[in-house]
Design a protein around this motif. Structure first.
Motif, PDB file in Angstrom:
ATOM      1  N   LEU A   1       5.368  -9.800  -1.262  1.00 23.91           N
ATOM      2  CA  LEU A   1       4.455  -9.490  -2.372  1.00 23.91           C
ATOM      3  C   LEU A   1       5.061  -8.454  -3.321  1.00 23.91           C
ATOM      4  O   LEU A   1       4.464  -8.138  -4.350  1.00 23.91           O
ATOM      5  N   GLY A   2       6.214  -7.908  -2.964  1.00 21.28           N
ATOM      6  CA  GLY A   2       6.840  -6.905  -3.813  1.00 21.28           C
ATOM      7  C   GLY A   2       6.151  -5.554  -3.751  1.00 21.28           C
ATOM      8  O   GLY A   2       6.216  -4.770  -4.706  1.00 21.28           O
ATOM      9  N   ILE A   3       5.478  -5.294  -2.636  1.00 14.94           N
ATOM     10  CA  ILE A   3       4.767  -4.012  -2.474  1.00 14.94           C
ATOM     11  C   ILE A   3       5.699  -3.030  -1.768  1.00 14.94           C
ATOM     12  O   ILE A   3       6.041  -3.215  -0.600  1.00 14.94           O
ATOM     13  N   THR A   4       6.111  -2.010  -2.483  1.00 17.30           N
ATOM     14  CA  THR A   4       6.979  -0.975  -1.908  1.00 17.30           C
ATOM     15  C   THR A   4       6.187   0.310  -1.737  1.00 17.30           C
ATOM     16  O   THR A   4       5.151   0.501  -2.379  1.00 17.30           O
ATOM     17  N   PRO A   5       6.649   1.190  -0.834  1.00 15.17           N
ATOM     18  CA  PRO A   5       5.888   2.427  -0.603  1.00 15.17           C
ATOM     19  C   PRO A   5       5.791   3.265  -1.874  1.00 15.17           C
ATOM     20  O   PRO A   5       6.772   3.446  -2.590  1.00 15.17           O
ATOM     21  N   GLY A   6       4.598   3.786  -2.136  1.00 17.17           N
ATOM     22  CA  GLY A   6       4.421   4.672  -3.272  1.00 17.17           C
ATOM     23  C   GLY A   6       4.689   6.110  -2.864  1.00 17.17           C
ATOM     24  O   GLY A   6       5.274   6.390  -1.804  1.00 17.17           O
ATOM     25  N   LEU A   7       4.259   7.014  -3.711  1.00 13.02           N
ATOM     26  CA  LEU A   7       4.389   8.440  -3.404  1.00 13.02           C
ATOM     27  C   LEU A   7       3.626   8.722  -2.117  1.00 13.02           C
ATOM     28  O   LEU A   7       2.541   8.193  -1.898  1.00 13.02           O
TER      29      LEU A   7
ATOM     30  N   MET B   1      -6.326   7.481  -7.882  1.00 15.14           N
ATOM     31  CA  MET B   1      -6.646   6.444  -6.894  1.00 15.14           C
ATOM     32  C   MET B   1      -8.130   6.081  -6.978  1.00 15.14           C
ATOM     33  O   MET B   1      -8.494   4.905  -6.885  1.00 15.14           O
ATOM     34  N   GLU B   2      -8.973   7.076  -7.160  1.00 17.63           N
ATOM     35  CA  GLU B   2     -10.394   6.806  -7.326  1.00 17.63           C
ATOM     36  C   GLU B   2     -10.640   6.004  -8.607  1.00 17.63           C
ATOM     37  O   GLU B   2     -11.431   5.044  -8.611  1.00 17.63           O
ATOM     38  N   ALA B   3      -9.956   6.348  -9.683  1.00 16.60           N
ATOM     39  CA  ALA B   3     -10.145   5.622 -10.944  1.00 16.60           C
ATOM     40  C   ALA B   3      -9.708   4.167 -10.800  1.00 16.60           C
ATOM     41  O   ALA B   3     -10.340   3.263 -11.363  1.00 16.60           O
ATOM     42  N   ILE B   4      -8.651   3.923 -10.046  1.00 16.58           N
ATOM     43  CA  ILE B   4      -8.168   2.546  -9.850  1.00 16.58           C
ATOM     44  C   ILE B   4      -9.166   1.753  -9.012  1.00 16.58           C
ATOM     45  O   ILE B   4      -9.456   0.587  -9.298  1.00 16.58           O
ATOM     46  N   ARG B   5      -9.717   2.379  -7.977  1.00 13.55           N
ATOM     47  CA  ARG B   5     -10.753   1.674  -7.210  1.00 13.55           C
ATOM     48  C   ARG B   5     -11.930   1.310  -8.122  1.00 13.55           C
ATOM     49  O   ARG B   5     -12.415   0.176  -8.107  1.00 13.55           O
ATOM     50  N   GLN B   6     -12.370   2.279  -8.923  1.00 16.34           N
ATOM     51  CA  GLN B   6     -13.534   2.007  -9.773  1.00 16.34           C
ATOM     52  C   GLN B   6     -13.215   0.961 -10.837  1.00 16.34           C
ATOM     53  O   GLN B   6     -14.108   0.217 -11.275  1.00 16.34           O
ATOM     54  N   LEU B   7     -11.962   0.898 -11.262  1.00 13.64           N
ATOM     55  CA  LEU B   7     -11.540  -0.140 -12.213  1.00 13.64           C
ATOM     56  C   LEU B   7     -11.739  -1.528 -11.603  1.00 13.64           C
ATOM     57  O   LEU B   7     -12.315  -2.437 -12.222  1.00 13.64           O
TER      58      LEU B   7
ATOM     59  N   GLU C   1      -5.513  -0.999  -0.624  1.00 14.77           N
ATOM     60  CA  GLU C   1      -4.274  -0.329  -0.182  1.00 14.77           C
ATOM     61  C   GLU C   1      -3.478  -0.005  -1.449  1.00 14.77           C
ATOM     62  O   GLU C   1      -2.659  -0.783  -1.904  1.00 14.77           O
ATOM     63  N   ILE C   2      -3.783   1.166  -1.998  1.00 16.41           N
ATOM     64  CA  ILE C   2      -3.217   1.587  -3.285  1.00 16.41           C
ATOM     65  C   ILE C   2      -1.947   2.385  -3.053  1.00 16.41           C
ATOM     66  O   ILE C   2      -1.901   3.265  -2.197  1.00 16.41           O
ATOM     67  N   GLN C   3      -0.918   2.052  -3.805  1.00 12.26           N
ATOM     68  CA  GLN C   3       0.337   2.799  -3.815  1.00 12.26           C
ATOM     69  C   GLN C   3       0.526   3.383  -5.211  1.00 12.26           C
ATOM     70  O   GLN C   3       0.582   2.634  -6.185  1.00 12.26           O
ATOM     71  N   MET C   4       0.653   4.705  -5.275  1.00 10.35           N
ATOM     72  CA  MET C   4       0.905   5.365  -6.567  1.00 10.35           C
ATOM     73  C   MET C   4       2.410   5.489  -6.746  1.00 10.35           C
ATOM     74  O   MET C   4       3.090   6.081  -5.904  1.00 10.35           O
ATOM     75  N   HIS C   5       2.921   4.965  -7.861  1.00  6.56           N
ATOM     76  CA  HIS C   5       4.369   5.005  -8.074  1.00  6.56           C
ATOM     77  C   HIS C   5       4.797   6.064  -9.085  1.00  6.56           C
ATOM     78  O   HIS C   5       5.951   6.482  -9.082  1.00  6.56           O
ATOM     79  N   SER C   6       3.876   6.458  -9.908  1.00  8.37           N
ATOM     80  CA  SER C   6       4.148   7.557 -10.849  1.00  8.37           C
ATOM     81  C   SER C   6       2.793   7.984 -11.394  1.00  8.37           C
ATOM     82  O   SER C   6       1.743   7.529 -10.906  1.00  8.37           O
ATOM     83  N   GLU C   7       2.811   8.840 -12.399  1.00 10.49           N
ATOM     84  CA  GLU C   7       1.530   9.270 -12.975  1.00 10.49           C
ATOM     85  C   GLU C   7       0.835   8.147 -13.739  1.00 10.49           C
ATOM     86  O   GLU C   7      -0.349   8.274 -14.075  1.00 10.49           O
TER      87      GLU C   7
ATOM     88  N   ALA D   1       0.846   2.060 -10.662  1.00 10.67           N
ATOM     89  CA  ALA D   1       0.354   1.918  -9.288  1.00 10.67           C
ATOM     90  C   ALA D   1       0.280   0.442  -8.944  1.00 10.67           C
ATOM     91  O   ALA D   1       0.220  -0.417  -9.827  1.00 10.67           O
ATOM     92  N   THR D   2       0.277   0.162  -7.634  1.00 11.66           N
ATOM     93  CA  THR D   2       0.009  -1.187  -7.146  1.00 11.66           C
ATOM     94  C   THR D   2      -1.115  -1.105  -6.121  1.00 11.66           C
ATOM     95  O   THR D   2      -1.434  -0.026  -5.612  1.00 11.66           O
ATOM     96  N   ALA D   3      -1.682  -2.250  -5.812  1.00 17.07           N
ATOM     97  CA  ALA D   3      -2.666  -2.297  -4.725  1.00 17.07           C
ATOM     98  C   ALA D   3      -2.717  -3.685  -4.134  1.00 17.07           C
ATOM     99  O   ALA D   3      -2.522  -4.677  -4.831  1.00 17.07           O
ATOM    100  N   ILE D   4      -2.960  -3.723  -2.828  1.00 18.04           N
ATOM    101  CA  ILE D   4      -3.369  -4.940  -2.135  1.00 18.04           C
ATOM    102  C   ILE D   4      -4.873  -4.820  -1.895  1.00 18.04           C
ATOM    103  O   ILE D   4      -5.371  -3.742  -1.549  1.00 18.04           O
ATOM    104  N   TRP D   5      -5.591  -5.926  -2.086  1.00 18.91           N
ATOM    105  CA  TRP D   5      -7.025  -5.995  -1.788  1.00 18.91           C
ATOM    106  C   TRP D   5      -7.290  -7.243  -0.960  1.00 18.91           C
ATOM    107  O   TRP D   5      -6.557  -8.230  -1.055  1.00 18.91           O
TER     108      TRP D   5
END
Lengths: 194, 194, 194
Positions: free
Chosen positions: B13-19, B41-47, B112-118, B121-125
């Motif tokens: 899936l191209g999911i690499t570890p975030g920060l 991360m909270e903002a991404i969930r709410q998105l 499963e959110i991965q933050m890659h920079s400010e 981000a990526t996520a699996i749901w």
């Protein structure tokens, strides 16, 4: 079906209050610990989420990274009881159950995480699941309360103990095979054992 | 139904570890960045949550605020495949599907959110969904794994890329119309297109 | 079934933007407040999770700790409307509904929490629920949008106002009793009232 059931309240589950969701009154080191605690709660959620993703896709390789070597498992279903000790047996059991004849849906809702220290936590979860065993024309579905214990070992949170009891379970004998247009385990599940 | 399926593991899936979910060892500016990451991360969930609320209520106006202009969409169901490029087409497609003849239930679990920079981000749901098309007596239900990419643009997180593949999909031809006592899309869905 | 339905968008639900998910530019006291806000959001999620766990297990004792004394309840289903004022009536009503003849599954997904101050918050939730009333051979299932208001009183978050309207509701008259192999409320639910 037994009518004798323990009351599933926090006291009986052994769930005690963790560190309060209250920011420290201290200085920068105390705030750093608060931030770490919030990050630990996120890591524990993602641990459990990865567990269910790996179970339903029979991803045994990643699954094995989620358990403590001495994981204790005790699931009390309506039509089954499942006790396992140790990572190897747990992974093997899941591998046997999630075969090419299985369709699994396991979703864990409502995480109630209690942080007890920098390396110990508990959680209650509300499971909803459906499981088809196609070659037996069987479907089991229901809900359950999980209560888990987690340990942080070498910087990584692991599932140390995991238990559930059912809120309800319904067992259906199917007269027709479900009309599956997609079935991931059919391609990537293990060999059926029974 | 194809038995050829890619393995849905993180590598494919191209999911690499975030920060890492590890509080900084630095001073107040580093802790500020940690706090911002938790808020992101909270903002991404709410998105994502707003996305599914808007889809199932055909709220196209709010929906259009959630996507990047160049959003890429690729959903592989069992009985359909959906590729869309760009916000306008995506919103229009959803508007056509969520008509007065549709009943939609789309719930995304297990972020499963991965933050890659400010700003990346990526996520699996883990999606669970049911969709009735009443005038075709059809119901499709199942689960899927989403893998998304998000960008923060002008201070707001947006869905940049969104993909899913099914874990399972069941298609039912219904013999009777479901006994609906409430049907929001019946009042507020779009004109049926087919 | 009425076709007259208010549009379930944020404006009509009275949901306004809360404090932004933006770390403060200030010093240590401002960061402490940011951390507290993240902890408050976690506490509010756990409050709602405890609510649904207590409802579906008829745990009236813990349930009574979750509501403000002056809680306002207004649920508009397809086949019912439920208005309650005050903690005592709310707990009593739940106790009557979750009897030994009931099987309840209530899961709240997609929390969209808005923090308005250190002691006030709102949230939208996406409910999925199924409820069997076994002695009436009835099952009601569907989804709904909740919009809640929470107050922090003496350091504890409480449900002050809770409302929902259905996205859909399906009412089924069952021809056979579900094949329950586990039924927690059968052991621990209240006396059936009707």
């Amino acid at each position: 079906m037994s009518k004798e059931r323990q009351v599933l309240n926090k006291e009986n589950l052994g769930i005690t209050p963790g560190l309060p969701l209250q920011a420290s009154q201290g200085g920068i080191e105390e705030l750093r610990a608060d931030i770490q605690r919030l990050m630990d709660m996120e890591a524990i959620r993602q641990l459990k989420y990865a567990y269910f993703r790996c179970v339903d896709t029979a991803n045994l390789e990643e699954l094995a990274t989620l358990f403590h070597d001495d994981v204790t498992v005790h699931f009390i279903g309506g039509s089954y009881e499942w006790k396992v000790q140790g990572k190897r047996d747990y992974v093997n059991n899941i591998g046997a159950a999630f075969s090419t004849e299985a369709v699994g849906q396991h979703n864990a809702h409502h995480p109630e995480i209690q942080m007890h220290s920098e390396t110990e936590a508990t959680a209650i979860w509300y499971l909803e699941d459906s499981m088809w065993i196609l070659n037996h024309n069987a479907r089991t579905r229901g809900t359950a309360l999980y209560w888990d214990r987690y340990l942080k070992v070498d910087g990584k949170w692991l599932i140390k103990d995991t238990r559930y009891e059912r809120i309800y379970e319904i067992n259906d004998q199917l007269t027709t095979r479900p009309n599956l247009s997609s079935h991931y385990l059919g391609a990537h599940g293990g060999e059926p054992q029974f």
